[in-house]
Design an enzyme around this catalytic site. Sequence first.
Site, short mmCIF file in Angstrom:
data_model
loop_
_atom_site.label_atom_id
_atom_site.label_comp_id
_atom_site.label_asym_id
_atom_site.label_seq_id
_atom_site.Cartn_x
_atom_site.Cartn_y
_atom_site.Cartn_z
N HIS A 160 0.89 -1.25 -0.04
CA HIS A 160 0.06 -0.19 0.06
C HIS A 160 0.80 1.22 -0.19
CE1 HIS A 160 -3.67 2.09 1.11
NE2 HIS A 160 -4.16 1.35 -0.17
N HIS A 216 -2.02 1.76 12.82
CA HIS A 216 -1.69 1.15 11.50
C HIS A 216 -1.94 -0.27 11.61
CE1 HIS A 216 0.75 0.44 7.93
NE2 HIS A 216 1.89 0.58 8.38
N VAL A 272 -11.67 6.94 19.19
CA VAL A 272 -11.43 6.55 17.98
C VAL A 272 -11.70 5.11 17.80
CG1 VAL A 272 -9.19 6.04 16.53
CG2 VAL A 272 -9.28 8.25 18.01
N MET A 300 -11.52 1.74 16.18
CA MET A 300 -10.47 1.19 15.29
C MET A 300 -11.20 0.29 14.05
SD MET A 300 -7.62 1.69 16.75
CE MET A 300 -7.11 2.73 17.83
N GLY A 301 -9.98 0.36 12.97
CA GLY A 301 -10.83 -0.18 11.79
C GLY A 301 -11.27 0.78 10.92
N PHE A 302 -11.44 2.04 11.12
CA PHE A 302 -12.36 3.17 10.48
C PHE A 302 -11.19 4.19 10.28
CE2 PHE A 302 -15.81 0.88 12.15
CZ PHE A 302 -16.65 0.96 11.18
N HIS A 315 -8.72 6.67 7.19
CA HIS A 315 -7.46 6.37 6.60
C HIS A 315 -6.83 7.59 5.99
CE1 HIS A 315 -4.85 4.51 3.57
NE2 HIS A 315 -4.92 3.22 4.26
N ARG A 324 -10.29 -1.68 -0.70
CA ARG A 324 -9.94 -3.29 -0.57
C ARG A 324 -11.20 -3.71 0.36
NH1 ARG A 324 -4.55 -1.88 2.37
NH2 ARG A 324 -5.79 -0.19 2.81
N ASP A 339 -8.62 -3.09 7.71
CA ASP A 339 -8.46 -4.03 8.99
C ASP A 339 -9.59 -4.23 9.80
OD1 ASP A 339 -5.57 -4.04 9.11
OD2 ASP A 339 -5.43 -2.10 9.79
C1 SDX Z 1 -3.47 0.69 7.93
O1 SDX Z 1 -1.48 4.26 5.11
C2 SDX Z 1 -1.86 2.99 4.94
O2 SDX Z 1 -1.99 2.61 3.65
C3 SDX Z 1 -2.11 2.16 6.00
C4 SDX Z 1 -2.93 0.66 5.51
C5 SDX Z 1 -1.83 -0.23 4.80
O3 SDX Z 1 -2.21 -1.04 4.01
O4 SDX Z 1 -0.70 -0.03 5.02
O5 SDX Z 1 -3.94 0.94 4.70
C6 SDX Z 1 -3.07 -0.04 6.72
O6 SDX Z 1 -2.90 1.19 8.73
C7 SDX Z 1 -5.14 1.32 8.22
C8 SDX Z 1 -5.37 2.20 9.16
C9 SDX Z 1 -5.66 1.37 10.64
N1 SDX Z 1 -5.93 2.30 11.68
C10 SDX Z 1 -7.05 2.14 12.29
O7 SDX Z 1 -8.09 1.59 12.00
C11 SDX Z 1 -7.09 3.28 13.43
C12 SDX Z 1 -8.25 4.37 13.48
N2 SDX Z 1 -8.23 5.28 12.58
C13 SDX Z 1 -7.54 6.52 12.89
O8 SDX Z 1 -6.97 6.68 14.04
C14 SDX Z 1 -7.13 7.25 11.58
O9 SDX Z 1 -8.28 7.31 10.70
C15 SDX Z 1 -5.95 6.94 10.88
C16 SDX Z 1 -4.78 6.96 11.94
C17 SDX Z 1 -5.94 5.79 10.31
C18 SDX Z 1 -5.74 8.17 10.05
O10 SDX Z 1 -5.30 9.33 10.77
P1 SDX Z 1 -5.20 10.40 9.91
O11 SDX Z 1 -5.07 10.71 8.57
O12 SDX Z 1 -4.08 11.53 10.58
O13 SDX Z 1 -6.44 11.56 10.41
P2 SDX Z 1 -6.92 11.96 11.78
O14 SDX Z 1 -6.68 11.00 12.72
O15 SDX Z 1 -6.31 13.39 12.05
O16 SDX Z 1 -8.59 12.21 11.80
C19 SDX Z 1 -9.20 13.24 11.14
C20 SDX Z 1 -10.50 13.31 11.62
C21 SDX Z 1 -10.30 13.72 13.19
O17 SDX Z 1 -11.44 14.50 13.54
P3 SDX Z 1 -11.16 16.00 13.87
O18 SDX Z 1 -10.38 16.14 15.04
O19 SDX Z 1 -10.75 16.56 12.49
O20 SDX Z 1 -12.53 16.36 14.41
O21 SDX Z 1 -11.42 12.12 11.68
C22 SDX Z 1 -11.34 11.68 12.81
C23 SDX Z 1 -10.47 12.36 13.73
O22 SDX Z 1 -10.79 12.16 15.17
N3 SDX Z 1 -11.20 10.13 12.91
C24 SDX Z 1 -11.84 9.26 13.63
C25 SDX Z 1 -11.23 8.17 13.19
N4 SDX Z 1 -10.56 8.37 12.22
C26 SDX Z 1 -10.48 9.59 11.85
N5 SDX Z 1 -12.92 9.22 14.64
C27 SDX Z 1 -13.18 8.07 15.17
N6 SDX Z 1 -12.76 6.95 14.81
C28 SDX Z 1 -11.83 6.94 13.85
N7 SDX Z 1 -11.52 5.67 13.45
#
Ligand code: SDX
Length: 374
Positions: free
Chosen positions: A186, A221, A254, A256-258, A260, A269, A311
Amino acid sequence: MTEDIKKGLLGIVVDETEVSKVMPEINSLTYRGYAAQDLCAKCKFEEVAYLILNGELPSEKQLKNFEKVERKERNLSKTLLESIKNFPKKSHPMDVARTAVSIMGLEDKETKDNSPEANLRKVMRIFAKTPVALAAFYRIRKGKKIIKPKNNLTFSENFFYMCFGKVPEKEIVKAFDVSLILYAEHSFNVSTFTARTITSSLSDIHGAITGAIASLKGPLHGGANEEVMHMMNKIKKPENALNWINNALDQKTVVMGFGHRVYKSGDSRVPTMREYFSKVAKVKKDKKFEKIYDIVEKVMIERKNIHPNVDYPTGPTYHLMGFDTDFFTPIFVISRITGWSAHILEQHAANKLIRPLASYKGNSYRKVVPINQR
Ligand code: SDX
C-alpha cells in the site's frame, strides 16, 4: 518567521514508486497496474507476491520456480528454533516476528550485500521463514508440538497446517489468500516508509524489515485489526452494537478499523474483504460478527462520514478462521514482507538519504553551569 510544518508529512510527496497506486479512475488499489480485486479473483497469493517483487505476473514456469525456492527456504535454523522456544510465552507475536527477522539477519551469509540479486535472495528467505517462525511460536506458547512445514502445500495452506495441524475448507484458504493479497502492498504507509527510511542510510534488508514490523505493530496502523476484534468482543452481541457505537462516538473514542490517511470515502479493499468475511461466516455458521460489523459501520458513516479500512473486515474474518487475536497483525506481516521488500529494492536503486528538517522550539542559547553550581 514561522516555518510551514507538515506534521505527519500530510500530503507531502517524498519520492516516486512503481510498485502500487490507488487509481481514482477505477476506484481501486493497483499493484504494478493490476487492480487488487482482479488479482484476488484470478490469482493465488504467490502470483501476487511474485508480481510485487518482480514487476510482472509470472508465467507458469516462473511461478513454479518461485514456489520451489519459497518452499525450499521454509526450514528454520536450529538457533532460531531454539531461540523461539526460549522466548517468553507471553511475548506479543509481533515482537516474535520482529526478533525472528532480526535473528535471520545474524545468520544470513549475505546480510551485508545490498545488490538487487542478493536482496531478492534474502527476501525469499525472510518471506519463507517468517510464517514458519510465527507458527512455531503459535504452537509453543500453547504447549503443543511444533509442526514442520510441508512442501506440497501452498503458502496459505501451509500456514494453517503449521498452526492447526490441518488445512481447512477451500473457501477458508481462499479467503485467507485474498486477505494476504489485499494486505501485500500500500505505497508509502508508515511501515513501508520506515523500511525506506532505514534503507536510505544504506542499511540492510533485515534491519529495514525489522523496523517495518515494529512500525506495523501500532494500533493506528496494522495493529488495528486486533483492536477491531477487541472492540467486537466488548460489544459481545448484535443487540448491544447500536448503543455501544453511539456511546463511543459521544465520548469521542477513536473507533478502530475506521478512517484512513489516503482514502476519504472508503478503502477500495474493503468490499472484497467484506465479501470473503461473509463467505467465512457462512462456512463457520456464525453470523454474529457480521451483524455487529454492519451496525457499527452504518453508524460510523451516518454520524461521522468515516468509512472502514481493510483492518475492519480482516479482524473478525481471522477470528472466525480460528486464529488468536494477537496473531492478526503478524498475518499482515507475512503478506506485507512482499511490499516492504519491493520498496527496499526501489530505494536502493535510486537512493537519497531521508532526512527531513524540524522547526526548533526549545531553549534559546545558554551556557553550561558546572554541576557543583547547579
Ligand atoms: C492501515 O497508510 C496506509 O496505507 C495504511 C494501511 C496499509 O495498507 O498500509 O492502509 C493499513 O494502517 C489502516 C489504518 C488502520 N488504523 C485504524 O483503523 C485506526 C483508527 N483510525 C485512525 O486513528 C485514523 O483514521 C488514521 C490513523 C488511520 C488516519 O489518521 P489521519 O489521517 O491522521 O486522520 P486523523 O486521525 O487526524 O483524523 C481526522 C478526523 C479527526 O477528527 P477531527 O479532529 O478533525 O474532528 O477524523 C476523525 C479524527 O478524530 N477520525 C476518527 C477516526 N478516524 C479519523 N474518529 C473516530 N474514529 C476513527 N477511526
